[in-house]
Design a protein around this motif. Structure first.
Motif, PDB file in Angstrom:
ATOM      1  N   UNK A  13       0.837  -1.204   0.000  1.00 56.01           N
ATOM      2  CA  UNK A  13       0.000   0.000   0.000  1.00 56.01           C
ATOM      3  C   UNK A  13       0.871   1.253   0.000  1.00 56.01           C
ATOM      4  N   UNK A  14       1.834   1.299   0.897  1.00 54.40           N
ATOM      5  CA  UNK A  14       2.717   2.460   0.990  1.00 54.40           C
ATOM      6  C   UNK A  14       3.455   2.711  -0.321  1.00 54.40           C
ATOM      7  N   UNK A  15       3.895   1.641  -0.975  1.00 55.68           N
ATOM      8  CA  UNK A  15       4.613   1.791  -2.239  1.00 55.68           C
ATOM      9  C   UNK A  15       3.691   2.278  -3.345  1.00 55.68           C
ATOM     10  N   UNK A  16       2.469   1.763  -3.394  1.00 55.91           N
ATOM     11  CA  UNK A  16       1.517   2.215  -4.401  1.00 55.91           C
ATOM     12  C   UNK A  16       1.209   3.694  -4.283  1.00 55.91           C
ATOM     13  N   UNK A  17       1.052   4.168  -3.050  1.00 57.34           N
ATOM     14  CA  UNK A  17       0.811   5.595  -2.817  1.00 57.34           C
ATOM     15  C   UNK A  17       2.052   6.404  -3.180  1.00 57.34           C
ATOM     16  N   UNK A  18       3.224   5.903  -2.800  1.00 59.18           N
ATOM     17  CA  UNK A  18       4.471   6.633  -3.044  1.00 59.18           C
ATOM     18  C   UNK A  18       4.720   6.872  -4.532  1.00 59.18           C
ATOM     19  N   UNK A  19       4.453   5.852  -5.357  1.00 57.18           N
ATOM     20  CA  UNK A  19       4.732   5.995  -6.786  1.00 57.18           C
ATOM     21  C   UNK A  19       3.566   6.627  -7.544  1.00 57.18           C
ATOM     22  N   UNK A  20       2.463   6.910  -6.841  1.00 52.60           N
ATOM     23  CA  UNK A  20       1.353   7.627  -7.460  1.00 52.60           C
ATOM     24  C   UNK A  20       0.359   6.775  -8.216  1.00 52.60           C
ATOM     25  N   UNK A  21       0.397   5.445  -8.026  1.00 49.74           N
ATOM     26  CA  UNK A  21      -0.555   4.591  -8.731  1.00 49.74           C
ATOM     27  C   UNK A  21      -1.796   4.273  -7.897  1.00 49.74           C
ATOM     28  N   UNK A  22      -1.775   4.625  -6.615  1.00 51.94           N
ATOM     29  CA  UNK A  22      -2.896   4.333  -5.740  1.00 51.94           C
ATOM     30  C   UNK A  22      -3.239   5.556  -4.900  1.00 51.94           C
ATOM     31  N   UNK A  23      -4.526   5.916  -4.921  1.00 54.95           N
ATOM     32  CA  UNK A  23      -4.992   7.003  -4.062  1.00 54.95           C
ATOM     33  C   UNK A  23      -6.445   6.753  -3.715  1.00 54.95           C
ATOM     34  N   UNK A  24      -6.909   7.472  -2.694  1.00 54.64           N
ATOM     35  CA  UNK A  24      -8.277   7.256  -2.207  1.00 54.64           C
ATOM     36  C   UNK A  24      -9.020   8.584  -2.140  1.00 54.64           C
ATOM     37  N   UNK A  25     -10.339   8.484  -2.196  1.00 52.28           N
ATOM     38  CA  UNK A  25     -11.198   9.662  -2.129  1.00 52.28           C
ATOM     39  C   UNK A  25     -12.564   9.253  -1.586  1.00 52.28           C
ATOM     40  N   UNK A  26     -13.309  10.257  -1.119  1.00 54.98           N
ATOM     41  CA  UNK A  26     -14.703  10.021  -0.729  1.00 54.98           C
ATOM     42  C   UNK A  26     -15.652  10.557  -1.785  1.00 54.98           C
ATOM     43  N   UNK A  27     -15.106  11.093  -2.876  1.00 56.92           N
ATOM     44  CA  UNK A  27     -15.886  11.781  -3.910  1.00 56.92           C
ATOM     45  C   UNK A  27     -16.123  10.878  -5.122  1.00 56.92           C
ATOM     46  N   UNK A  28     -17.355  10.428  -5.288  1.00 52.94           N
ATOM     47  CA  UNK A  28     -17.688   9.560  -6.421  1.00 52.94           C
ATOM     48  C   UNK A  28     -17.467  10.255  -7.766  1.00 52.94           C
ATOM     49  N   UNK A  29     -17.556  11.557  -7.800  1.00 48.27           N
ATOM     50  CA  UNK A  29     -17.400  12.284  -9.063  1.00 48.27           C
ATOM     51  C   UNK A  29     -16.035  12.031  -9.696  1.00 48.27           C
ATOM     52  N   UNK A  30     -15.067  11.650  -8.896  1.00 46.05           N
ATOM     53  CA  UNK A  30     -13.724  11.415  -9.428  1.00 46.05           C
ATOM     54  C   UNK A  30     -13.617  10.072 -10.164  1.00 46.05           C
TER      55      UNK A  30
END
Length: 250
Positions: free
Chosen positions: A71-88
């Motif tokens: 998880x940490x690596x995915x976030x670090x390289x920019x391939x994984x992120x999270x949001x509460x906004x369905x519009x995205x």
């Protein structure tokens, strides 16, 4: 986008993925697809979970080998992120729904979270998107709940404006990543072509067999698997009670 175009995009890892629900099912799914090279956006209604994930911190407790690091690596390289906004999710080519489906006191499934996810996804769903339900559901739920609700919410027709399938999860706490990689999966599509496209996606993270079928069969397979497991557990518990009653030891 046609299914053929989507499949090529998936095979080249150019498809943008969305994962709705970042709990015990959705988070490891998102992590493995990000590790495989996909751009993954997770949607989670719990703000504290979103904050932790975007900070590279694993919100799931217990011992889950490899999950926190990946998880940490995915976030670090920019391939994984999270949001509460369905519009995205507007630019997502594939959306996986991994929300909970608890049962009520009468042992009937409750689909509040699933219905909410479908209603929120529909208005922002990309034309030609592939929607995959991983949540555990009863037979015919895809046909009687998911399909009509998503068509109504999106204003699109299945197999024309979007594609739909069911690939029920098979994970267990403590073995989330291992189960995802090593356990065979049943891949049910509303059409055979949809199932083939789904299989092209899951082959990036699943090392075991992928059995292609229709949505109803996928629902039945999961139902039978869960029922068989429950019977085994009940039998083991009854044997334990007998042993206790006669002061025996197996």
């Amino acid at each position: 986008m046609t299914l053929a175009e989507l499949r090529r995009s998936i095979e080249q890892k150019e498809a943008h993925l969305g994962v709705i629900g970042l709990g015990y099912v959705g988070l490891p799914v998102a992590v493995l697809f990000a590790e495989a090279g996909f751009n993954v956006l997770g949607v989670e209604i719990r703000a504290n979970q979103v904050e932790r994930i975007n900070a590279g911190l694993c919100p799931i407790g217990g011992e889950e080998p490899g999950l926190a690091e990946r998880l940490a690596e995915g976030v670090r390289v920019g391939r994984l992120r999270a949001t509460a906004d369905y519009a995205r999710l507007r630019d997502r080519d594939v959306v996986l729904i991994c929300v909970e489906t608890p049962v009520d006191e009468d042992h009937k499934p409750r689909y509040e979270a699933l219905r909410s996810a479908l209603r929120s996804l529909g208005p922002v769903m990309k034309d030609g998107a592939l929607v995959i339900v991983e949540s555990t559901i009863a037979p015919r739920t895809m046909q009687t709940v998911v399909l009509p609700l998503l068509e109504e919410a999106s204003g699109k027709r299945c197999n024309e404006g979007f594609y739909l399938g069911h690939c029920p999860e098979r994970v267990r706490p403590g073995r989330l990543l291992r189960n995802l990689r090593e356990m065979s999966r049943v891949v049910g599509g509303m059409t055979p072509e949809t199932a083939e496209t789904m299989a092209a996606l899951y082959r990036h993270i699943v090392r075991a067999d992928l059995d292609l079928t229709d949505c109803l069969t996928a629902e039945l397979v999961k139902t039978v698997e869960n029922a068989y497991r429950d019977v085994q557990i009940a039998f083991a518990n009854e044997v334990a009670l007998i042993c206790e009653a006669v002061n025996g030891d197996l």
